[in-house]
Write an enzyme that holds these catalytic residues in place. Structure first.
Site, PDB file in Angstrom:
ATOM      1  N   GLU A 114       0.156   0.898  23.528  1.00  0.00           N
ATOM      2  CA  GLU A 114      -0.080   1.878  22.465  1.00  0.00           C
ATOM      3  C   GLU A 114      -0.131   1.396  20.928  1.00  0.00           C
ATOM      4  OE1 GLU A 114       2.996   4.588  23.035  1.00  0.00           O
ATOM      5  OE2 GLU A 114       2.448   5.190  24.885  1.00  0.00           O
ATOM      6  N   LYS A 116       0.982   0.902  17.442  1.00  0.00           N
ATOM      7  CA  LYS A 116       2.343   1.148  16.875  1.00  0.00           C
ATOM      8  C   LYS A 116       2.199   1.654  15.450  1.00  0.00           C
ATOM      9  CE  LYS A 116       7.037  -0.487  15.794  1.00  0.00           C
ATOM     10  NZ  LYS A 116       7.249  -0.033  14.434  1.00  0.00           N
ATOM     11  N   ASP A 118       2.378   3.463  11.890  1.00  0.00           N
ATOM     12  CA  ASP A 118       3.259   3.315  10.837  1.00  0.00           C
ATOM     13  C   ASP A 118       3.551   4.748  10.080  1.00  0.00           C
ATOM     14  OD1 ASP A 118       4.469   1.827   9.207  1.00  0.00           O
ATOM     15  OD2 ASP A 118       3.083   0.814   8.184  1.00  0.00           O
ATOM     16  N   TYR A 224       1.106  12.077  16.464  1.00  0.00           N
ATOM     17  CA  TYR A 224       0.776  11.802  17.853  1.00  0.00           C
ATOM     18  C   TYR A 224       2.026  11.613  18.659  1.00  0.00           C
ATOM     19  CZ  TYR A 224      -3.702   9.891  15.734  1.00  0.00           C
ATOM     20  OH  TYR A 224      -4.640   9.688  15.055  1.00  0.00           O
ATOM     21  N   LYS A 315       4.410  -7.148  16.481  1.00  0.00           N
ATOM     22  CA  LYS A 315       3.686  -6.845  15.204  1.00  0.00           C
ATOM     23  C   LYS A 315       2.718  -7.574  14.799  1.00  0.00           C
ATOM     24  CE  LYS A 315       6.688  -4.388  13.315  1.00  0.00           C
ATOM     25  NZ  LYS A 315       7.802  -4.525  12.344  1.00  0.00           N
ATOM     26  N   CYS A 409     -14.148 -13.165 -25.806  1.00  0.00           N
ATOM     27  CA  CYS A 409     -14.677 -13.526 -24.446  1.00  0.00           C
ATOM     28  C   CYS A 409     -14.020 -14.802 -24.390  1.00  0.00           C
ATOM     29  CB  CYS A 409     -16.254 -13.428 -24.329  1.00  0.00           C
ATOM     30  SG  CYS A 409     -16.612 -14.147 -22.673  1.00  0.00           S
ATOM     31  N   CYS A 412     -17.276 -17.362 -24.113  1.00  0.00           N
ATOM     32  CA  CYS A 412     -18.142 -17.630 -25.094  1.00  0.00           C
ATOM     33  C   CYS A 412     -17.525 -17.280 -26.616  1.00  0.00           C
ATOM     34  CB  CYS A 412     -19.376 -16.950 -25.101  1.00  0.00           C
ATOM     35  SG  CYS A 412     -19.310 -15.188 -25.251  1.00  0.00           S
ATOM     36  N   CYS A 427     -17.945  -8.477 -22.262  1.00  0.00           N
ATOM     37  CA  CYS A 427     -18.239  -9.371 -23.280  1.00  0.00           C
ATOM     38  C   CYS A 427     -19.533  -8.767 -23.986  1.00  0.00           C
ATOM     39  CB  CYS A 427     -18.468 -10.885 -22.856  1.00  0.00           C
ATOM     40  SG  CYS A 427     -19.423 -12.018 -23.837  1.00  0.00           S
ATOM     41  N   CYS A 433     -23.453 -15.866 -23.873  1.00  0.00           N
ATOM     42  CA  CYS A 433     -22.362 -16.092 -23.089  1.00  0.00           C
ATOM     43  C   CYS A 433     -22.941 -16.953 -21.603  1.00  0.00           C
ATOM     44  CB  CYS A 433     -21.561 -14.869 -22.508  1.00  0.00           C
ATOM     45  SG  CYS A 433     -20.348 -15.244 -21.719  1.00  0.00           S
TER      46      CYS A 433
HETATM   47  S1  IVH Z   1       8.349   4.361  21.474  1.00  0.00           S
HETATM   48  C1  IVH Z   1      12.064   3.824  23.270  1.00  0.00           C
HETATM   49  N1  IVH Z   1       5.799   4.248  20.917  1.00  0.00           N
HETATM   50  O1  IVH Z   1       8.676   2.484  16.166  1.00  0.00           O
HETATM   51  C2  IVH Z   1      10.969   3.821  22.724  1.00  0.00           C
HETATM   52  N2  IVH Z   1       7.405   3.972  18.992  1.00  0.00           N
HETATM   53  O2  IVH Z   1      10.701   0.280  16.148  1.00  0.00           O
HETATM   54  C3  IVH Z   1      11.104   4.291  21.179  1.00  0.00           C
HETATM   55  N3  IVH Z   1       6.493   3.928  16.857  1.00  0.00           N
HETATM   56  O3  IVH Z   1      10.974   4.703  15.585  1.00  0.00           O
HETATM   57  C4  IVH Z   1       9.909   4.477  20.560  1.00  0.00           C
HETATM   58  N4  IVH Z   1       4.363   3.952  17.468  1.00  0.00           N
HETATM   59  O4  IVH Z   1       9.055   5.551  14.695  1.00  0.00           O
HETATM   60  C5  IVH Z   1       7.043   4.221  20.203  1.00  0.00           C
HETATM   61  N5  IVH Z   1       3.381   4.196  20.350  1.00  0.00           N
HETATM   62  C6  IVH Z   1       4.832   4.157  19.856  1.00  0.00           C
HETATM   63  C7  IVH Z   1       5.100   3.991  18.479  1.00  0.00           C
HETATM   64  C8  IVH Z   1       6.575   3.923  18.009  1.00  0.00           C
HETATM   65  C9  IVH Z   1       5.487   3.855  16.188  1.00  0.00           C
HETATM   66  C10 IVH Z   1       7.888   3.823  15.923  1.00  0.00           C
HETATM   67  C11 IVH Z   1       8.753   4.895  16.315  1.00  0.00           C
HETATM   68  C12 IVH Z   1      10.081   4.085  16.359  1.00  0.00           C
HETATM   69  C13 IVH Z   1       9.945   2.548  15.908  1.00  0.00           C
HETATM   70  C14 IVH Z   1      10.394   1.857  16.568  1.00  0.00           C
END
Ligand code: IVH
Length: 670
Positions: A114, A116, A118, A224, A315, A409, A412, A427, A433
């Site tokens: 999935e 991650k 932010d 989500y 990451k 400038c 020039c 300029c 120039c």
């Molecule tokens: S699972 C036991 N799934 O990442 C698993 N976390 O570093 C716990 N996060 O605090 C989290 N996308 O805020 C999971 N698809 C995802 C995520 C996700 C973002 C964040 C979440 C968590 C942090 C962990």
């Protein structure tokens, strides 16, 4: 007392609205336009206002409305909210996969992969299908109660769908601010004179931390889900991916990029795929989360301290890093715009080493308050040019001076200028120039300017690169012998070019003024100036009051003209051009009001057979007419060529005299 019919209508409306929310957010397949959705909400609201006793807290009208809080209360997480271990390389991932394979004694593991997201982790508690509490993660055990704010997020259902949901369900997921909404919010912040947010995560966090839910309601937040915490009342399926499907059926939004992948190879392929897509995704993501899909295997693996052993976050390379602003240098672009560029202590960000970043213009520098020596946050997302996001003020040493773009400038030495309502400083030595040389010559030679046949953009570049010309005046000194030596230019072309140059010397004053490439002076303005002043000397010596007296000339154009002719460099070039013999017919200037088309406004539309639309405009202006781009009540004549657009029909509607091309030519005396 409301009757059953009303109660029924209310319920139907709520179901319909919730159903459309589900289609929009969860299935990403909206069926009705926003306007229709709004209409349903308005209707529901109206009935509820009439029968307040029928309002329920899960009604879609009840997302906002609570009074501001004094503070957030604490929430204890019964099931702690965990964090994740990190992986930064393929090797880290391979080590992770190996640990799992050995732990569960299997050769190949299925992983739920999935994005991650932010944003901020949130816990949503549903009691008998109703959202009763929402809390931040906090330290994992104790968070803050943000229920009222969370209720304002349309992507979060106030009520679960269907009838097979568990009695108690705690959904875990991420509140995010989509990139598009973030950009818009920041534009609004700037307009209001408030500080923009540094990134979508900060903006989302700041929005949830509002004590007044009415403010949160205006912020473009989304959500989500990615897992569950507490659950009572049903047995869940055996796979994480199946659990996600159940959540989806209850109305929770799941990230559409989620996938089950096979083994470490699948993990790597998924990473590459998402990394390539990262910038095009609607939400900011900072990596991939891989979870062992089989929940029995998850149980075997268990936890270490606060993180599961069965999941990991790979990451992406950081897109933001801090580094030192070593200097601010000023570049002059081809069009004369001055761009401040940040020279940085090299820093690895977004997968590459960055040592320069654009600072755009003076406003941007002022907004950031960036000063030489500051520590700054650099952001590089994908192929986007690195940006300076913010200055870390707490790290500023001493009292560095504010930065100002220079008054002259750097290339020039001509004066620089910045006009009202424009962000760029540029300029004013356009003709002289070095940075602008090629563009100035290309413009000068172009068809609508001096119309020098055979002198295209490529040839201009070649002539400058070979050192044959420095300014536009040098063009007229080129000899056939010099041209022949150039690559790809035969004797015939060389002779033709010299002849074309010779021919171009006979021009009109309007063409010449336009050809000088004065900032903001297009063909029409050049013609207007010529009509009014009749000689080049008059234009060159006009002061602000005289220029402002010309119809259609405003303060910006006036300032541009004055600044241009104030530069001794530009005057030199003009003199040289006149010395090589550029000339135009004297304009026997009649007072404007005596010109034949004085006071008449024309609009030209469609394709003309005998002349370009632009030539027609210029010819009309020469006779004192005003030429406008749009038809209004003030229009006197509309000249209609082939395939005219809506302007012709508008003219007809307004009863304006329509001229065909023949009538126009007659009017112009041709
Ligand atoms: S699972 C036991 N799934 O990442 C698993 N976390 O570093 C716990 N996060 O605090 C989290 N996308 O805020 C999971 N698809 C995802 C995520 C996700 C973002 C964040 C979440 C968590 C942090 C962990």
């Amino acid at each position: 007392m409301p009757d059953k019919k009303i109660q029924h209508r209310i319920e139907t409306l709520r179901e319909e609205i919730n159903g459309h929310n589900y289609l929009y957010y969860v299935l990403d397949a909206p069926e009705i336009p926003d306007s229709e959705y709004d209409r349903l909400l308005v209707e529901l609201n109206k009935i509820e206002q009439q029968y307040p006793e029928l309002i329920t807290t899960d009604s879609p009208t009840q997302r906002v409305g609570a009074m501001p809080l004094d503070s957030f209360s604490e929430v204890q997480h019964e099931v702690p909210m965990l964090s994740l271990g990190n992986a930064f390389s393929e090797q880290d991932m391979e080590d992770f996969d190996k640990r799992i394979r050995e732990g569960v004694e299997k050769d190949c593991i299925d992983y739920a992969a999935e994005p991650k997201l932010d944003g901020l982790a949130i816990s949503l508690l549903y009691d008998n299908g109703l959202l009763v509490r929402a809390a931040t993660r906090g330290d994992g055990r104790t968070g803050e109660d943000v229920t009222l704010n969370i209720r304002t997020i349309d992507a979060i259902p106030l009520k679960l769908r269907g009838n097979d949901f568990p009695a108690v369900l705690e959904v875990r997921g991420e509140v995010v601010m989509p990139k598009e909404g973030f950009e818009k919010l920041n534009q609004q912040q700037l307009k209001k004179g408030e500080k923009p947010f540094v990134n979508p995560r900060n903006a989302a966090a700041g929005s949830l931390r509002q004590l007044d839910p009415k403010i949160t309601a205006t912020r473009p937040l989304s959500f989500y889900s990615y897992g569950i915490g507490l659950i009572e009342g049903i047995t869940l399926p055996e796979k994480h991916s199946q659990v996600m499907e159940r959540l989806k059926s209850w109305g929770m939004r799941i990230n559409p990029e989620s996938e089950v992948v096979k083994g470490i190879k699948g993990c790597h392929a998924y990473y590459e795929k998402l990394a390539a897509k990262r910038n095009d995704l609607p939400d900011e993501i900072d990596g991939i989360v891989y979870k062992v899909d089989d929940i029995e295997f998850q149980n075997i693996m268990g936890f270490v301290s606060r993180a599961p052993r069965w999941a990991i976050a790979r990451k992406f390379p950081a897109q933001e890093e801090m580094t030192k602003l070593l200097a601010i240098e000023v570049q002059v672009g081809r069009t004369g715009a001055l761009t401040p560029v940040a020279r940085l202590q090299p820093v690895f960000v977004g997968g590459v080493t960055v040592s320069n970043a654009t600072l755009h213009n003076q406003d941007e520098i002022d907004r950031l308050d960036a000063r030489v020596g500051d520590m700054v946050i650099i952001r590089r997302a994908g192929d986007v040019i690195p940006q300076v996001v913010s200055v870390v003020k707490s790290k500023r040493e001493g009292k560095p001076r504010r930065f100002q773009l220079p008054a002259t400038c750097p290339v020039c030495g001509s004066e620089t200028a910045r006009f009202e309502d424009e962000a760029v400083t540029f300029c004013t030595g356009g003709l002289y120039c070095e940075a602008q040389r090629k563009e100035a010559i290309k413009h000068f030679a172009s068809r609508r300017a001096m119309n020098i046949d055979g002198l295209g953009d490529k040839l201009v570049e070649q002539l400058v690169d070979e050192g044959l010309i420095n300014t536009i005046a040098d063009l007229y000194k080129i000899e056939v012998e010099q041209l022949i030596k150039l690559e790809r230019l035969g004797e015939k072309s060389a002779k033709n070019l010299v002849a074309a140059l010779e021919k171009s010397k006979a021009t009109t004053l309007a063409h010449f003024v336009f050809a000088l490439g004065i900032h903001n002076i297009g063909e029409t303005t050049a013609q207007t100036l010529t009509n009014h002043f009749a000689t080049l000397e008059n234009i060159m010596h006009a002061d602000e009051a005289q220029l402002l007296a010309v119809p259609d000339i405003g303060p910006v154009v006036a300032e541009n003209v004055i600044t241009f002719f104030k530069q001794s460099h530009n005057l030199d070039v003009v003199k040289q051009l006149l010395d090589v013999g550029i000339s135009w017919p004297k304009i026997k200037k009649k007072p404007v009001e005596q010109q034949p088309l004085a006071g008449k406004t024309f609009v030209v539309t469609g394709t003309l057979e005998t002349m370009g639309r632009n030539d027609a405009k210029v010819a009309l202006q020469e006779l004192g007419a005003k030429v406008s781009g749009s038809v209004s009540k003030k229009t006197d004549y509309v000249v209609v060529g082939e395939n005219p657009g809506s302007k012709a029909s508008k003219a007809q509607d307004l009863g304006i005299t329509i001229l065909d091309e023949k009538a126009l030519l007659k009017l112009l005396g041709q």
